[in-house]
Design a protein around this motif. Structure first.
Motif, PDB file in Angstrom:
ATOM      1  N   THR A 106      -6.532  15.282   5.167  1.00 47.59           N
ATOM      2  CA  THR A 106      -6.334  16.397   6.358  1.00 47.59           C
ATOM      3  C   THR A 106      -7.394  15.519   7.468  1.00 47.59           C
ATOM      4  O   THR A 106      -7.085  15.378   8.648  1.00 47.59           O
ATOM      5  CB  THR A 106      -7.015  17.578   6.258  1.00 47.59           C
ATOM      6  OG1 THR A 106      -5.923  18.172   5.474  1.00 47.59           O
ATOM      7  CG2 THR A 106      -7.068  18.366   7.395  1.00 47.59           C
ATOM      8  N   LYS A 107      -8.784  15.142   6.895  1.00 50.87           N
ATOM      9  CA  LYS A 107      -9.755  14.446   7.729  1.00 50.87           C
ATOM     10  C   LYS A 107      -9.242  13.377   8.417  1.00 50.87           C
ATOM     11  O   LYS A 107      -9.340  13.079   9.621  1.00 50.87           O
ATOM     12  CB  LYS A 107     -11.035  14.332   6.896  1.00 50.87           C
ATOM     13  CG  LYS A 107     -11.887  15.367   7.100  1.00 50.87           C
ATOM     14  CD  LYS A 107     -13.170  15.039   6.483  1.00 50.87           C
ATOM     15  CE  LYS A 107     -14.264  16.006   6.452  1.00 50.87           C
ATOM     16  NZ  LYS A 107     -15.697  15.715   6.024  1.00 50.87           N
ATOM     17  N   GLU A 108      -8.531  12.310   7.715  1.00 51.55           N
ATOM     18  CA  GLU A 108      -8.246  11.080   7.998  1.00 51.55           C
ATOM     19  C   GLU A 108      -6.961  11.356   9.189  1.00 51.55           C
ATOM     20  O   GLU A 108      -7.123  10.715  10.308  1.00 51.55           O
ATOM     21  CB  GLU A 108      -7.828  10.192   7.094  1.00 51.55           C
ATOM     22  CG  GLU A 108      -7.351   8.763   7.531  1.00 51.55           C
ATOM     23  CD  GLU A 108      -6.885   7.902   6.537  1.00 51.55           C
ATOM     24  OE1 GLU A 108      -6.979   6.693   6.815  1.00 51.55           O
ATOM     25  OE2 GLU A 108      -6.531   8.190   5.370  1.00 51.55           O
ATOM     26  N   ALA A 109      -6.149  12.211   8.834  1.00 53.89           N
ATOM     27  CA  ALA A 109      -5.143  12.589   9.956  1.00 53.89           C
ATOM     28  C   ALA A 109      -5.519  12.986  11.083  1.00 53.89           C
ATOM     29  O   ALA A 109      -5.052  12.438  12.124  1.00 53.89           O
ATOM     30  CB  ALA A 109      -4.093  13.655   9.214  1.00 53.89           C
ATOM     31  N   ALA A 110      -6.510  13.914  11.022  1.00 53.19           N
ATOM     32  CA  ALA A 110      -7.047  14.530  12.096  1.00 53.19           C
ATOM     33  C   ALA A 110      -7.828  13.477  13.085  1.00 53.19           C
ATOM     34  O   ALA A 110      -7.699  13.480  14.154  1.00 53.19           O
ATOM     35  CB  ALA A 110      -7.977  15.698  11.905  1.00 53.19           C
ATOM     36  N   ARG A 111      -8.375  12.377  12.587  1.00 50.70           N
ATOM     37  CA  ARG A 111      -9.189  11.355  13.153  1.00 50.70           C
ATOM     38  C   ARG A 111      -8.174  10.717  13.960  1.00 50.70           C
ATOM     39  O   ARG A 111      -8.296  10.261  15.126  1.00 50.70           O
ATOM     40  CB  ARG A 111     -10.229  10.659  12.378  1.00 50.70           C
ATOM     41  CG  ARG A 111     -10.895   9.682  12.965  1.00 50.70           C
ATOM     42  CD  ARG A 111     -11.573   8.664  12.034  1.00 50.70           C
ATOM     43  NE  ARG A 111     -10.847   8.010  11.090  1.00 50.70           N
ATOM     44  CZ  ARG A 111      -9.941   6.994  11.429  1.00 50.70           C
ATOM     45  NH1 ARG A 111      -9.967   6.685  12.428  1.00 50.70           N
ATOM     46  NH2 ARG A 111      -9.224   6.406  10.206  1.00 50.70           N
ATOM     47  N   CYS A 112      -7.308  10.204  13.118  1.00 52.83           N
ATOM     48  CA  CYS A 112      -6.170   9.203  13.647  1.00 52.83           C
ATOM     49  C   CYS A 112      -5.352   9.846  14.873  1.00 52.83           C
ATOM     50  O   CYS A 112      -5.071   9.215  15.688  1.00 52.83           O
ATOM     51  CB  CYS A 112      -5.096   8.913  12.655  1.00 52.83           C
ATOM     52  SG  CYS A 112      -5.747   7.571  11.321  1.00 52.83           S
ATOM     53  N   LEU A 113      -5.123  11.180  14.789  1.00 52.30           N
ATOM     54  CA  LEU A 113      -4.418  11.750  15.598  1.00 52.30           C
ATOM     55  C   LEU A 113      -5.134  11.974  16.971  1.00 52.30           C
ATOM     56  O   LEU A 113      -4.577  11.758  17.889  1.00 52.30           O
ATOM     57  CB  LEU A 113      -3.719  13.388  15.251  1.00 52.30           C
ATOM     58  CG  LEU A 113      -2.625  13.235  14.181  1.00 52.30           C
ATOM     59  CD1 LEU A 113      -2.772  14.869  13.440  1.00 52.30           C
ATOM     60  CD2 LEU A 113      -1.602  12.952  14.795  1.00 52.30           C
ATOM     61  N   SER A 114      -6.331  12.252  16.818  1.00 56.59           N
ATOM     62  CA  SER A 114      -7.468  12.271  17.853  1.00 56.59           C
ATOM     63  C   SER A 114      -7.221  11.070  18.739  1.00 56.59           C
ATOM     64  O   SER A 114      -7.201  10.852  19.912  1.00 56.59           O
ATOM     65  CB  SER A 114      -8.741  12.722  17.589  1.00 56.59           C
ATOM     66  OG  SER A 114      -9.562  12.779  18.487  1.00 56.59           O
ATOM     67  N   ASP A 115      -7.455   9.794  17.868  1.00 55.24           N
ATOM     68  CA  ASP A 115      -7.372   8.437  18.480  1.00 55.24           C
ATOM     69  C   ASP A 115      -6.197   8.135  19.190  1.00 55.24           C
ATOM     70  O   ASP A 115      -6.148   7.748  20.399  1.00 55.24           O
ATOM     71  CB  ASP A 115      -7.659   7.371  17.140  1.00 55.24           C
ATOM     72  CG  ASP A 115      -8.973   7.507  16.692  1.00 55.24           C
ATOM     73  OD1 ASP A 115     -10.119   7.951  17.469  1.00 55.24           O
ATOM     74  OD2 ASP A 115      -9.213   6.737  15.730  1.00 55.24           O
ATOM     75  N   LEU A 116      -5.106   8.460  18.814  1.00 58.10           N
ATOM     76  CA  LEU A 116      -3.691   8.575  19.049  1.00 58.10           C
ATOM     77  C   LEU A 116      -3.558   9.178  20.556  1.00 58.10           C
ATOM     78  O   LEU A 116      -3.181   8.711  21.319  1.00 58.10           O
ATOM     79  CB  LEU A 116      -2.522   8.898  18.158  1.00 58.10           C
ATOM     80  CG  LEU A 116      -1.236   8.746  18.601  1.00 58.10           C
ATOM     81  CD1 LEU A 116      -0.814   7.459  18.664  1.00 58.10           C
ATOM     82  CD2 LEU A 116      -0.102   9.508  17.412  1.00 58.10           C
TER      83      LEU A 116
END
Length: 180
Positions: A106-116
């Motif tokens: 979840t955390k990594e997905a959220a960080r990557c989605l924010s970057d995207l």
């Protein structure tokens, strides 16, 4: 709810939060009190209600949110001037992670989605809709993944389903944009 990656990346949130608190507002994570800001998404809300009219509370909140938006824009401009290639690299690495991962927490997905989303906003990525962050932040949460699966999933099973869902959604997005 505010997406504030510029203020986080420039480390300005640490000074902004106490200032907001002094104005009778509170900054929380995505799930409210006691939660962390997954994907650089913050909840700004009123803390003081006694002695203030509803109109005053709303006006105060609007004023502070407008100032935060202005500061976020300035932070993004500063990042573009001082760290543009590093920022672009971060965005594309996150995009690569989201588009190719077979398992993602979840955390990594959220960080990557924010970057995207930041990359979309800054014009680095042009073939994906801005709404992708909002949509995938909801769809990739553990509860939604379990509901979608029709039953309980282990953390590992959720991480696998999350990665598959993100890959599928990104693939759909880029096909839609290319006319396919």
């Amino acid at each position: 709810m505010m997406h504030l990656p510029g203020l986080v990346l420039t480390q300005q949130m640490n000074r902004i939060v106490p200032a907001i608190n002094q104005l009778g507002l509170v900054v929380r994570g995505i799930y409210g009190e006691g939660s962390e800001a997954l994907g650089n998404i913050f909840q700004i809300s009123n803390q003081i209600t006694l002695g203030k009219s509803e109109d005053d509370i709303v006006d105060d909140l609007k004023s502070v949110v407008s100032q935060i938006i202005s500061q976020e824009r300035s932070a993004r401009e500063a990042l573009a001037k001082t760290s543009n290639i590093q920022l672009e690299d971060r965005v594309f690495r996150s995009y690569g992670t989201l588009a190719n991962s077979r398992i993602i927490e979840t955390k990594e997905a959220a960080r990557c989605l924010s970057d995207l989303r930041l990359g979309i906003d800054m014009g680095f990525i042009k073939n994906i809709s801005k709404s992708i962050l909002n949509e995938l932040m909801i769809l990739t949460q553990p509860g939604f993944l379990q509901q979608y699966a029709g039953g309980a999933l282990s953390p590992n099973e959720r991480d696998i389903r999350r990665a598959a869902l993100i890959r599928e959604r990104l693939k759909m997005e880029t096909k839609d944009e290319s006319g396919g």
